[in-house]
Design a protein around this motif. Structure first.
Motif, PDB file in Angstrom:
ATOM      1  N   TYR A   1      42.004  48.840  37.828  1.00 47.06           N
ATOM      2  CA  TYR A   1      43.321  49.233  37.320  1.00 47.06           C
ATOM      3  C   TYR A   1      43.194  50.555  36.577  1.00 47.06           C
ATOM      4  CZ  TYR A   1      44.373  44.317  38.237  1.00 47.06           C
ATOM      5  OH  TYR A   1      44.530  43.089  38.834  1.00 47.06           O
TER       6      TYR A   1
ATOM      7  N   ALA B   1      41.654  37.958  36.413  1.00 51.40           N
ATOM      8  CA  ALA B   1      42.498  38.820  35.577  1.00 51.40           C
ATOM      9  C   ALA B   1      43.337  39.686  36.503  1.00 51.40           C
ATOM     10  CB  ALA B   1      41.640  39.660  34.656  1.00 51.40           C
ATOM     11  N   ALA B   2      44.389  39.082  37.051  1.00 48.99           N
ATOM     12  CA  ALA B   2      45.194  39.737  38.081  1.00 48.99           C
ATOM     13  C   ALA B   2      46.492  38.946  38.274  1.00 48.99           C
ATOM     14  CB  ALA B   2      44.421  39.804  39.399  1.00 48.99           C
TER      15      ALA B   2
ATOM     16  N   ILE C   1      48.231  43.124  32.546  1.00 58.18           N
ATOM     17  CA  ILE C   1      47.732  42.369  33.696  1.00 58.18           C
ATOM     18  C   ILE C   1      47.830  40.878  33.367  1.00 58.18           C
ATOM     19  CG2 ILE C   1      46.205  44.168  34.593  1.00 58.18           C
ATOM     20  CD1 ILE C   1      43.850  42.797  33.302  1.00 58.18           C
TER      21      ILE C   1
ATOM     22  N   ARG D   1      35.029  46.583  34.286  1.00 61.42           N
ATOM     23  CA  ARG D   1      35.305  46.109  35.646  1.00 61.42           C
ATOM     24  C   ARG D   1      36.804  46.098  35.913  1.00 61.42           C
ATOM     25  NH1 ARG D   1      31.881  40.640  35.889  1.00 61.42           N
ATOM     26  NH2 ARG D   1      32.906  40.491  37.928  1.00 61.42           N
ATOM     27  N   SER D   2      37.580  45.719  34.925  1.00 64.81           N
ATOM     28  CA  SER D   2      39.036  45.760  35.089  1.00 64.81           C
ATOM     29  C   SER D   2      39.533  47.203  35.136  1.00 64.81           C
ATOM     30  CB  SER D   2      39.717  44.996  33.953  1.00 64.81           C
ATOM     31  OG  SER D   2      39.485  43.604  34.070  1.00 64.81           O
ATOM     32  N   GLN D   3      38.941  48.074  34.326  1.00 70.66           N
ATOM     33  CA  GLN D   3      39.338  49.482  34.356  1.00 70.66           C
ATOM     34  C   GLN D   3      39.083  50.107  35.724  1.00 70.66           C
ATOM     35  OE1 GLN D   3      37.053  50.719  30.788  1.00 70.66           O
ATOM     36  NE2 GLN D   3      38.965  51.654  30.097  1.00 70.66           N
TER      37      GLN D   3
ATOM     38  N   ASN E   1      33.254  42.823  31.008  1.00 73.85           N
ATOM     39  CA  ASN E   1      34.303  42.753  32.025  1.00 73.85           C
ATOM     40  C   ASN E   1      35.409  43.781  31.855  1.00 73.85           C
ATOM     41  OD1 ASN E   1      34.354  40.882  29.841  1.00 73.85           O
ATOM     42  ND2 ASN E   1      36.110  39.812  30.695  1.00 73.85           N
TER      43      ASN E   1
ATOM     44  N   TRP F   1      35.806  38.027  38.713  1.00 73.36           N
ATOM     45  CA  TRP F   1      36.567  38.397  37.517  1.00 73.36           C
ATOM     46  C   TRP F   1      37.879  39.092  37.852  1.00 73.36           C
ATOM     47  CZ3 TRP F   1      37.485  37.239  32.823  1.00 73.36           C
ATOM     48  CH2 TRP F   1      38.288  38.082  32.059  1.00 73.36           C
ATOM     49  N   ASN F   2      37.849  40.021  38.778  1.00 70.72           N
ATOM     50  CA  ASN F   2      39.056  40.792  39.074  1.00 70.72           C
ATOM     51  C   ASN F   2      40.075  40.009  39.906  1.00 70.72           C
ATOM     52  OD1 ASN F   2      38.603  43.202  37.623  1.00 70.72           O
ATOM     53  ND2 ASN F   2      37.149  43.880  39.174  1.00 70.72           N
TER      54      ASN F   2
ATOM     55  N   TRP G   1      46.957  37.114  32.885  1.00 73.93           N
ATOM     56  CA  TRP G   1      45.748  36.357  32.556  1.00 73.93           C
ATOM     57  C   TRP G   1      46.088  34.882  32.615  1.00 73.93           C
ATOM     58  CZ3 TRP G   1      40.918  35.766  32.856  1.00 73.93           C
ATOM     59  CH2 TRP G   1      40.196  34.889  32.038  1.00 73.93           C
TER      60      TRP G   1
END
Length: 207
Positions: free
Chosen positions: A123, A84-85, A16, A118-120, A115, A80-81, A18
């Motif tokens: 994604y 990191a996207a 992903i 949260r990304s998991q 975090n 956050w999402n 950053w």
């Protein structure tokens, strides 16, 4: 080439993107973003998150110090999402192809313990690893040699049986110094070619 038993993925700028600057440029404009990043030294503070500190706690600590940037600081956690996207599609296809073939997969990533889940959630492919070595959980960060030693000891996998992809040259150098097979990730096609060369994927599987 030697036998590879495990493929180890970094996440940021491998699976992903950053580049939080892009999000802030789109929301507050480049000039405001530059001032915010410089005045708060936000990237430096984020290193503490990778090392195990709480992301919401860090923001709550910084807001009183920089009240003029409260909105921007809150975004670092609340959005956050968006920071990191997005996902890097070809890299994700490679990860999924390896997983579908039954290749053992680890992630070794500088990522906060708050975090990462949260990304998991956003994604699903980040849930395909057999082992997750997340710096914020183990409180060690790349390129500290101790984090690589931790992976070796915890997994029982010899360094020469691992192939590690990371976008940062210093992280690759630290792994190579311990005998890991490494790939300095710059773009997905070169990583695909390496996986094919190692016999882990066919050309068709690596597209």
């Amino acid at each position: 080439m030697g036998q590879i038993d495990v493929v180890v993925f970094d996440i940021g700028n491998v699976l992903i993107k950053w580049q939080p600057e892009d999000f802030y440029d789109s929301v507050v404009g480049e000039a405001r973003r530059r001032a915010f990043f410089t005045d708060t030294n936000i990237h430096k503070h984020h290193e503490a998150i990778d090392a195990g500190a709480s992301l919401p706690g860090m923001i709550d600590h910084l807001v009183p110090q920089h009240p003029e940037y409260e909105r921007e600081l809150r975004m670092w956690n609340d959005n956050w999402n968006d920071l990191a996207a997005p996902a890097i599609p070809h890299s994700v296809r490679l990860l999924n192809a390896l997983a579908d073939k039954g290749v053992t997969l680890f992630t070794l990533t500088n990522f906060g313990h708050d975090n990462f889940p949260r990304s998991q959630a956003v994604y699903p492919f980040l849930n395909r690893f057999d082992r997750e070595y997340v710096s914020g959980r183990i409180k060690l960060i790349k390129p500290d040699p101790a984090i690589y030693a931790h992976v070796e000891t915890d997994s029982g996998i010899a360094p020469e049986r691992m192939l590690f992809a990371d976008d940062r040259a210093e992280n690759i150098a630290a792994a190579a110094a311990r005998g890991w097979n490494t790939h300095h990730f710059t773009e997905p096609q070169a990583w695909a070619d390496r996986l094919v060369a190692e016999g882990l994927l066919t050309q068709e599987e690596a597209t």
